[in-house]
Design a protein around this motif. Structure first.
Motif, PDB file in Angstrom:
ATOM      1  N   ALA A   7      -5.457 -13.270   7.104  1.00 48.12           N
ATOM      2  CA  ALA A   7      -4.660 -14.502   7.108  1.00 48.12           C
ATOM      3  C   ALA A   7      -4.163 -15.089   8.285  1.00 48.12           C
ATOM      4  N   ARG A   8      -3.934 -16.386   8.680  1.00 43.40           N
ATOM      5  CA  ARG A   8      -3.239 -16.946   9.905  1.00 43.40           C
ATOM      6  C   ARG A   8      -1.992 -17.873   9.366  1.00 43.40           C
ATOM      7  N   PRO A  62      -5.999  -5.068  18.910  1.00 45.82           N
ATOM      8  CA  PRO A  62      -4.906  -4.956  18.238  1.00 45.82           C
ATOM      9  C   PRO A  62      -4.530  -6.211  17.044  1.00 45.82           C
ATOM     10  N   TYR A  63      -5.108  -5.925  15.655  1.00 43.20           N
ATOM     11  CA  TYR A  63      -4.959  -6.717  14.548  1.00 43.20           C
ATOM     12  C   TYR A  63      -3.508  -7.216  14.402  1.00 43.20           C
ATOM     13  N   ALA A  64      -2.881  -6.111  14.468  1.00 41.25           N
ATOM     14  CA  ALA A  64      -1.260  -6.280  14.337  1.00 41.25           C
ATOM     15  C   ALA A  64      -0.682  -5.027  15.148  1.00 41.25           C
ATOM     16  N   GLU A  65       0.717  -5.144  15.095  1.00 35.99           N
ATOM     17  CA  GLU A  65       1.535  -4.173  15.760  1.00 35.99           C
ATOM     18  C   GLU A  65       1.404  -2.679  15.095  1.00 35.99           C
ATOM     19  N   THR A 122      -4.679 -15.689  20.539  1.00 34.58           N
ATOM     20  CA  THR A 122      -6.408 -15.962  20.693  1.00 34.58           C
ATOM     21  C   THR A 122      -7.253 -14.915  19.695  1.00 34.58           C
ATOM     22  N   SER A 123      -8.396 -14.566  19.755  1.00 38.41           N
ATOM     23  CA  SER A 123      -9.309 -13.784  19.105  1.00 38.41           C
ATOM     24  C   SER A 123     -10.183 -13.017  19.724  1.00 38.41           C
ATOM     25  N   TYR A 156      -7.059  -6.762   7.495  1.00 38.08           N
ATOM     26  CA  TYR A 156      -5.969  -6.569   8.260  1.00 38.08           C
ATOM     27  C   TYR A 156      -4.790  -6.945   8.287  1.00 38.08           C
ATOM     28  N   GLY A 157      -4.428  -7.304   6.797  1.00 34.56           N
ATOM     29  CA  GLY A 157      -3.170  -8.272   6.718  1.00 34.56           C
ATOM     30  C   GLY A 157      -2.032  -7.380   6.692  1.00 34.56           C
TER      31      GLY A 157
END
Length: 782
Positions: A369-370, A105-108, A269-270, A334-335
């Motif tokens: 981005a982070r 999951p990159y994002a929700e 984490t990644s 995946y921003g």
């Protein structure tokens, strides 16, 4: 036990509040605010501190990841036979490997295969190898044969929204709907103004580059997973691993111990952690997987580049009447966070009734981005603070005076415009300017002859920061042992800012125990209490009140035990560290009578139970109030108009972050933030090839971090020690992030002051010697 030096004889100590009540604000403190060296300084400088990258376990194997060499490609074929036959290779996993066909999951609501055949940025994971040594693993990873179908890539923010741009995902490259904000009537504000200015600004992407690279060690014990990770928060790592691997939280243990920098890139984490866990389970042995420096630069996040357009309107006296701000940025492939908080300096820093902002977040074929030390704010401040200086010039006002004319008392961008618990911006501007010698310096630089080749300039900029009051949840447990020593148990990670030291100081301030008798347990999901990740300038204002509450709870318990033993009410007793003392009257004091006391370590219940416990929690932030740190920075630069070289000569940072908890660690935070901000302004910037989308400066030779030679010898941290008692019981607010916000625009404003004869202003980062020469040449030709 007092004679063993467990307790500091200094008194009086804070007395506990009533059960259920928050600790009363500190008055005068004894230890808090002093320059105290770090409690773990010896471990850090001697090499005794064990970082995750130092972990060595019996039978440990080493893993390496094969990353995609293209910005956009599809895997059409993959052959591992040659790699499997190489010496030391134990296993290889790909998209087709059983157990590796899981979702990441990159994002929700946005999950993709762990090894996705459709690769959307250079550095995305293709396969992984585990071998006896790291060199064997790397060699084998490079020997995997992959057939890529390379596709066109969208790599420029403005071009990504055009019809001809290749799509990162189906449906176009708009990451989310355009975000719009408005208050008041902007058109009316523009019409009321004596001066209306417009400006365009751009900031380049800044890479995190922590000293310790991203990675972990994974080990299985039956169906339980233990991970040692370089992370800013062990509990978010536990939650992500448990969710992705389908495990209960109780079967995932994450150990943080020490970590070598993160700046926001290690808040979660990644894929490497999941890959290490899968390889460890398949081989039945511990697996260590740390990325190379190039891989961290390719895939571990960044501060997004930003394109910004701005209008600023003001009356003749400097009162702002209107602000218009638009920003375009990208959160990567995946921003969705490319424009996060970029417009906040425009809509919240200065008092203005009429504001309109618009943010456009686009998708690119580049790494996601982070969060990066004050996400969004340095970009927005780059535009806002340069526009403020331009407005000051247009109105004939001093830049400090213009900002003082527009000091806010409420957080205007928040719903209901809640008031600040404390507002230190005015004091930061005034005291910082006085300490820097702002007026005298401005007069000196203005008097320079236009013929001088090496010119001096001074500049300044101000800031606030969205958060700074911390937030729940946080739980802390204090254990007073039978000999009077103390164990501090909390799950917050010390990411380099001195968290452990400050928390030990809070314990010492409350309990009177000497610092060397306080043991702090490392963040560990199996042994320490829950804490959110250390980010957002939340650690001290979140954990310190919880530590203080635990200490007060511990004191209440000791007083209750003493009352039971002495046959008195607890209200008649006083805690003095080494002893519990019976309060006696003023008459008894005048008669010289010594009060009755019992040593803490002699309490029968403590001797029987061997430990006393105090539990503390972070309480909610004050309702209808905003906890916000402020700051102002001043600098002087030297610009060589023949070579374009820029040298920062001196710097002063005046910040208001509530109570100064430890002056030594406070100054270190300020110096570090200014150094990072100087890199943002002058040397750092990700460079992508316009055609292929490949990262051009992927090493520390080509990506220019500031060194000791780039930091001025004359650097001053000037804290305003203004305890914010409404924020929390320690009066502290966040500091780590706001110090990086105004640095770059202060430098840009100083460069503009140095180049005033040619009316040159550099609007894009980084301001390189070449950029200075090009701007001067254009100005001289005009």
């Amino acid at each position: 036990m007092a004679d063993k030096g467990y307790f500091d004889p200094v008194s009086p100590l804070p007395q506990p509040s009533k059960p259920g009540e928050a600790p009363r604000p500190w008055g005068q403190t004894t230890l808090i605010g002093q320059r105290i060296p770090r409690v773990d300084a010896y471990e850090r400088v001697s090499g005794a501190a064990v970082y995750p990258s130092d972990i060595r376990l019996p039978g440990m194997l080493h893993a390496a990841i094969l990353h995609c060499p293209h910005a956009h490609a599809i895997v059409r074929g993959l052959e591992t036979a040659k790699a499997r036959a190489m010496p030391g290779v134990r296993d290889i996993i790909t998209a087709g490997t059983p157990g590796a066909d899981i979702q990441w999951p990159y994002a929700e609501g946005r999950a993709y295969p762990l090894f996705d055949p459709h690769l959307r940025f250079e550095g995305e994971e293709v396969a992984a190898v585990v071998a006896d040594t790291p060199w064997q693993a790397w060699d084998a990873a490079r020997a995997i044969e992959v057939r890529y179908d390379e596709r066109p890539a969208a790599v420029a923010e403005r071009l990504a929204l055009t019809e001809k741009a290749p799509n990162v995902h189906p449906g176009g490259n708009l990451a989310r709907p355009v975000q719009a904000y408005a208050r008041g009537d902007l058109d009316k504000g523009l019409a009321e103004a004596a001066v209306v200015l417009t400006g365009s600004f751009r900031t380049a992407s800044q890479l995190h580059i922590p000293l310790e690279r991203h990675g972990c060690v994974a080990m299985w014990d039956g169906d339980g997973l233990t991970v040692w990770e370089s992370t800013q928060g062990v509990f978010p790592v536990q939650e992500k691993l448990a969710a992705v691997l389908g495990l209960p939280l109780s079967r995932v243990r994450v150990r943080g111990e020490y970590m070598g920098g993160g700046f926001g890139s290690k808040l979660e984490t990644s894929k490497y952690a999941v890959i290490a866990a899968i390889l460890a389970r398949r081989t039945g042995r511990p697996v260590k997987l740390f990325l190379s420096r190039e891989q961290t630069m390719l895939s571990m996040g960044l501060r997004p580049a930003a394109h910004m357009e701005m209008q600023l309107a003001a009356k003749a006296d400097g009162t702002l009447t209107g602000i218009s701000f638009s920003g375009l940025a990208s959160g990567g492939a995946y921003g969705g966070a490319g424009t996060a908080l970029v417009d906040w300096p425009a809509k919240d820093l200065y008092r203005c009734p009429n504001v309109r902002t618009e943010l456009t977040d686009v998708l690119l074929h580049s790494q996601p981005a982070r969060p990066f030390r004050a996400p969004g704010y340095p970009q927005g401040a780059w535009a806002v603070e340069q526009m403020m200086d331009r407005m000051a010039d247009a109105l004939g006002l001093d830049p400090v005076a213009l900002r003082l004319q527009n000091i806010p008392t409420t957080s205007q961008a928040r719903e209901g415009a809640p008031a600040y618990t404390t507002t230190g911006l005015k004091a930061c501007l005034e005291e910082g300017a006085a300490a820097f010698g702002w007026q005298e310096s401005r007069q000196r630089t203005a008097a320079q002859p236009a013929t001088v080749a090496i010119r001096r300039g001074v500049g300044m900029a101000a800031c606030n920061w969205l958060v700074g009051g911390g937030f729940p949840p946080s739980t802390v447990v204090l254990k007073l042992l039978a000999d009077g020593s103390v164990i501090l148990n909390m799950g917050a990670s010390d990411i380099g800012g001195g968290t452990k030291t400050i928390m030990a100081m809070v314990v010492a301030e409350e309990l009177g125990v000497t610092l060397d008798r306080i043991h702090i347990e490392h963040a560990d999901t199996a042994t320490t209490q829950y804490a959110t990740a250390s980010g957002g300038s939340k650690t001290v204002p979140t954990e310190a009140p919880a530590v203080r509450e635990a200490a007060q709870e511990l004191k209440r318990q000791l007083l209750a035990w003493a009352a039971e033993e002495l046959g008195m009410k607890a209200e008649t007793l006083r805690y003095e560290g080494a002893s519990i003392v019976v309060n006696h009257s003023e008459k008894q004091e005048k008669q010289g009578k010594q009060p009755q006391r019992v040593a803490v370590t002699a309490l029968a219940r403590l001797r029987q139970q061997r430990v006393a416990l105090g539990v503390g929690h972070k309480r909610p932030n004050p309702k209808n109030k905003t906890v916000c740190p402020f700051g102002a920075q001043f600098c002087e630069v030297e610009v060589n108009t023949g070579t374009g070289e820029i040298r920062v000569v001196r710097f002063l940072a005046c910040h208001e972050s509530g109570r100064v908890m430890n002056r030594l660690t406070y100054d270190c935070q300020v110096y570090g933030g200014m150094t990072m901000g100087a890199g943002f302004a002058l040397t750092e910037g990700r460079i992508l090839d316009a055609d292929s989308g490949k990262l051009c400066n992927r090493n520390l030779h080509d990506y220019k971090l500031p060194t000791m030679l780039d930091v001025p010898a004359d650097i001053v941290s000037l804290p305003l020690d203004l305890p914010d008692d409404a924020a929390n019981s320690t009066g502290a607010k966040g500091l780590g992030e706001p110090v990086v916000v105004p640095t770059a625009p202060a430098i840009a404003n100083a460069i503009a002051d140095a180049l005033r004869p040619w009316q040159v202003r550099l609007a894009a980062t980084p301001i390189t010697p070449a950029a200075v020469l090009q701007a001067l040449a254009a100005a001289k030709e005009a």
